[in-house]
Motif scaffolding. Structure first.
Motif, short mmCIF file in Angstrom:
data_model
loop_
_atom_site.label_atom_id
_atom_site.label_comp_id
_atom_site.label_asym_id
_atom_site.label_seq_id
_atom_site.Cartn_x
_atom_site.Cartn_y
_atom_site.Cartn_z
N PRO A 134 0.83 -1.21 0.00
CA PRO A 134 0.00 0.00 0.00
C PRO A 134 0.86 1.26 0.00
N PRO A 135 0.40 2.32 -0.69
CA PRO A 135 1.18 3.56 -0.73
C PRO A 135 1.19 4.32 0.60
N ASP A 136 0.16 4.15 1.41
CA ASP A 136 0.09 4.83 2.70
C ASP A 136 1.08 4.16 3.67
N PRO A 137 1.96 4.92 4.31
CA PRO A 137 2.97 4.33 5.20
C PRO A 137 2.38 3.52 6.36
N ALA A 138 1.28 3.97 6.92
CA ALA A 138 0.66 3.24 8.03
C ALA A 138 0.11 1.89 7.54
N LEU A 139 -0.54 1.91 6.39
CA LEU A 139 -1.05 0.66 5.83
C LEU A 139 0.09 -0.26 5.39
N ALA A 140 1.16 0.33 4.87
CA ALA A 140 2.32 -0.48 4.47
C ALA A 140 2.93 -1.17 5.69
#
Length: 118
Positions: A87-93
């Motif tokens: 995922p591009p979002d750091p938290a989701l990554a």
């Protein structure tokens, strides 16, 4: 092996890690060739540092065998831009990596138990 050759993916049908890597390669449409470990075709390939599967052999370094699915998936992210699995979002990554690591290290214990305990 030339630069335009596919990545070699050496694994086994019963290996959850091989199946995971094969699914990533297919989903991302990474050019690869599936080779079953233990077949005559796999015997002439380089040995990995540790006898585990899956093994990736990149065309630019056909004398090196690489293992460990999570770092290999991250390496492929740097090589191919289409159809990312991170995922591009750091938290989701971060959550993606956490769940993947948990599944790789702990959920497989349950799977192997149910495969062989009974």
């Amino acid at each position: 092996m030339g630069a335009s050759d596919p990545i070699l993916l050496v694994g086994g049908y019963g290996s959850p890690y091989s199946r995971k890597m094969r699914a990533v390669m297919r989903y991302r449409r990474v050019p690869h060739r599936w080779i079953i470990r233990g077949t005559p075709e796999s015997e002439r390939l380089p040995e990995p540092p540790v006898y585990l599967i899956p093994v990736l052999i990149f065309p630019e370094r056909p004398d090196e065998a690489h293992i460990d699915s999570t770092p290999l998936i991250r390496r492929l992210e740097g090589m191919f831009s289409e159809r990312t699995v991170i995922p591009p979002d750091p938290a989701l990554a971060f959550l993606d990596l956490l769940i993947e690591d948990y599944a790789d290290e702990w959920v497989t214990k349950q799977m192997f138990h149910y495969r062989w305990a009974f």
